[in-house]
Write a protein that holds these residues in place. Structure first.
Motif, PDB file in Angstrom:
ATOM      1  N   LEU A 199       0.824  -1.207   0.000  1.00 40.62           N
ATOM      2  CA  LEU A 199       0.000   0.000   0.000  1.00 40.62           C
ATOM      3  C   LEU A 199       0.864   1.264   0.000  1.00 40.62           C
ATOM      4  O   LEU A 199       0.557   2.232  -0.709  1.00 40.62           O
ATOM      5  N   GLY A 202       2.232   1.530  -3.464  1.00 41.17           N
ATOM      6  CA  GLY A 202       1.151   1.744  -4.421  1.00 41.17           C
ATOM      7  C   GLY A 202       0.597   3.156  -4.364  1.00 41.17           C
ATOM      8  O   GLY A 202       0.296   3.761  -5.405  1.00 41.17           O
ATOM      9  N   GLU A 203       0.452   3.710  -3.172  1.00 42.57           N
ATOM     10  CA  GLU A 203      -0.049   5.087  -3.046  1.00 42.57           C
ATOM     11  C   GLU A 203       0.933   6.089  -3.639  1.00 42.57           C
ATOM     12  O   GLU A 203       0.537   7.070  -4.283  1.00 42.57           O
ATOM     13  N   TYR A 206       0.658   5.846  -7.365  1.00 42.48           N
ATOM     14  CA  TYR A 206      -0.626   6.386  -7.818  1.00 42.48           C
ATOM     15  C   TYR A 206      -0.594   7.913  -7.843  1.00 42.48           C
ATOM     16  O   TYR A 206      -1.045   8.532  -8.813  1.00 42.48           O
ATOM     17  N   ASP A 226      -1.800   1.812 -12.153  1.00 44.19           N
ATOM     18  CA  ASP A 226      -1.572   2.148 -10.745  1.00 44.19           C
ATOM     19  C   ASP A 226      -2.885   2.250  -9.968  1.00 44.19           C
ATOM     20  O   ASP A 226      -2.936   1.923  -8.778  1.00 44.19           O
ATOM     21  N   THR A 227      -3.944   2.685 -10.629  1.00 44.98           N
ATOM     22  CA  THR A 227      -5.264   2.733  -9.981  1.00 44.98           C
ATOM     23  C   THR A 227      -5.743   1.325  -9.668  1.00 44.98           C
ATOM     24  O   THR A 227      -6.244   1.050  -8.565  1.00 44.98           O
ATOM     25  N   LEU A 230      -3.778  -0.058  -6.711  1.00 40.50           N
ATOM     26  CA  LEU A 230      -4.166   0.536  -5.433  1.00 40.50           C
ATOM     27  C   LEU A 230      -5.520   0.005  -4.955  1.00 40.50           C
ATOM     28  O   LEU A 230      -5.680  -0.326  -3.767  1.00 40.50           O
ATOM     29  N   LYS A 234      -6.137  -2.203  -1.452  1.00 37.06           N
ATOM     30  CA  LYS A 234      -7.053  -1.769  -0.393  1.00 37.06           C
ATOM     31  C   LYS A 234      -8.175  -2.781  -0.177  1.00 37.06           C
ATOM     32  O   LYS A 234      -8.602  -3.029   0.954  1.00 37.06           O
TER      33      LYS A 234
END
Length: 512
Positions: A199, A202-203, A206, A226-227, A230, A234
């Motif tokens: 996470l 990934g954030e 993003y 990337d969306t 993410l 989550k």
């Protein structure tokens, strides 16, 4: 009033062989015509004409209640039918929203039982999903992403894990953490730790791609990838929280995710949310989610249909009694519950046997076929406990599901509330489910008793007609012997009455 034995014998002796031929031939013809009509009526309407007449007209006269389960709710679902026929393909395979973790759950099952819970076809579909969601054309520009692009294509699990470690040795990589969390972690706790690391990365990716997405198609593809990464992280973190008992935390994460990315319906996060809310017994919020997603324009699922049925059943199931309902008829609330069960059973007729534990469950596959056995397994695996928690819900399902199934139009080419049931589901489910599992097929409607009885009667009378035509004198002897045997108890009673009554009274009765 009474006939004598001599008059009976005289009557039988006057009958010729032609009479027996005509009698058996006529009875055979009549029974054959009844059989043809019954079969035609069953093929068109899915029920026996004689049985329907007896239930609809004779049963009320004899004091029985009218079966109210045959009330149709098609007026409320006509738009549903038309939209579904246009928007849903026959055998489209969907990603299971509640799929398990390979390392922490599927592999543990294999270690214990020695059986492989996933088929090659199912895992191959997952590999295609991973390549679609987690890769893009610009991956060659970053060494770690280039390694992971090859890793998702690897068939050997250990080779995929090794490639993920190689990518992490070069730089932080969110998709590498995802792969290790899914396949190398042996517990949910370990998987959650890896997803939390994923996470963070990934954030960061993003936010970076979000600022560059309008600079060209290459950056737009990166941002889309990337969306997906993410959202996937989550969602899996929320599922980890749910599995570790932190259900309220999981619900909050799912709600936040749905608000942040409302257009990404392909992950079906609302089905995860429904299951978590049912665990909290927050039925008002469950109804609110259903009101939003059980919409005409959206594709249905077993989770949507059976959760709606559970909520309707919950209102009446604790006091429901089939005996009382047959005497007084169904109340409005009970009728709504039965209609909801009817809708759910028509959408997926395989679920009730799993909910009623008439068939054993297995681990759900990673992909499901809507309206198929695979979807029924995936739904029941997580929702059986919710049905058991509602007092009387399974009893109501047990009392009504077979009756409502008989209401589904026959044959399969017809549809009532939904588009016609796809005939290819058995083949697709066989590919998705392991070989040790017996795949459920669409429940065949059994021939009604009166069709079987009429067929037997027609065959019997036809055989008698043929034998009488070939051997009229011999069959005449058999007929006389049969009738004599049939009337023997009556003659015995008459003899007893004659011996008891005075002779004058007996002569008066025989003259009448």
């Amino acid at each position: 009033m009474f006939g004598t034995e001599s008059s009976l014998s005289m009557f039988l002796n006057t009958l010729t062989p032609k009479f027996y031929v005509a009698l058996t031939g006529t009875s055979s013809l009549i029974s054959g015509l009844i059989l043809i009509f019954e079969w035609w009526y069953f093929r068109k309407y899915g029920t026996s004409f004689i049985e329907q007449v007896s239930v609809s007209h004779l049963r009320p006269l004899l004091g029985g209640g009218v079966d109210n389960t045959n009330t149709s709710s098609s007026s409320n679902s006509s738009g549903d039918t038309e939209s579904s026929r246009q928007s849903v393909s026959e055998c489209k395979v969907w990603r299971n929203p509640l799929n398990l973790f390979r390392g922490a759950e599927y592999n543990r099952y294999t270690w214990v039982t020695g059986r492989e819970p996933l088929t090659y076809y199912d895992m191959n579909l997952s590999a295609q999903d991973h390549q679609t969601f987690f890769t893009c054309d610009s991956d060659h520009l970053r060494p770690a992403d280039a390694i992971m692009q090859k890793a998702w294509r690897e068939r050997n699990p250990q080779a995929r894990i090794t490639a993920a470690h190689e990518a992490l040795d070069l730089e932080e990589c969110a998709t590498a953490y995802i792969l290790l969390a899914e396949e190398e972690a042996t517990t949910i706790v370990e998987a959650e730790k890896l997803f939390k690391q994923a996470l963070k990365v990934g954030e960061l990716c993003y936010r970076r791609s979000h600022t560059l997405q309008h600079h060209g198609s290459q950056y737009e593809a990166q941002h889309r990838r990337d969306t997906n990464v993410l959202v996937y992280i989550k969602r899996r973190l929320a599922m980890c929280s749910r599995k570790l008992g932190r259900t309220r935390e999981a619900v909050k994460m799912m709600r936040d995710l749905m608000k942040e990315f409302p257009l990404l319906s392909m992950f079906n996060i609302h089905e995860n949310l429904l299951e978590s809310l049912l665990e909290l017994q927050n039925y008002a919020d469950v109804q609110a989610v259903l009101a939003k997603y059980d919409d005409i324009s959206l594709p249905k699922s077993a989770t949507i249909c059976y959760t709606a049925a559970l909520l309707k059943a919950r209102a009446v199931s604790d006091k429901f009694s089939p005996e009382a309902a047959s005497r007084r008829g169904l109340s409005t609330a009970e009728m709504n519950a039965v209609e909801a069960i009817h809708r759910a059973v028509e959408f997926n007729p395989h679920v009730p046997k799993y909910l009623l534990e008439m068939k054993s469950l297995i681990l759900p596959p990673e992909h499901i076929l809507k309206r198929g056995d695979s979807e029924a397994i995936a739904y029941t695996f997580f929702h059986l406990q919710h049905w058991k928690r509602v007092e009387g819900a399974l009893n109501l399902l047990h009392c009504t599901w077979e009756g409502t199934f008989r209401m589904i139009p026959y044959p399969l080419e017809k549809g009532h509330l939904f588009y016609p049931y796809p005939v290819c589901t058995e083949t697709a489910d066989r590919e998705l489910l392991p070989m040790f599992h017996e795949v459920s097929v669409y429940p065949k409607k059994e021939l009604p008793f009166f069709i079987l009885f009429t067929a037997g009667l027609c065959s019997f009378t036809a055989m008698l007609a043929l034998l009488t035509h070939q051997f009229p004198e011999l069959m005449g002897v058999f007929a006389k012997a049969f009738l004599s045997t049939l009337f023997a108890p009556l003659n015995f009673i008459m003899e007893k009455v004659e011996s008891i009554l005075p002779s004058s009274l007996w002569h008066q009765l025989t003259r009448i």
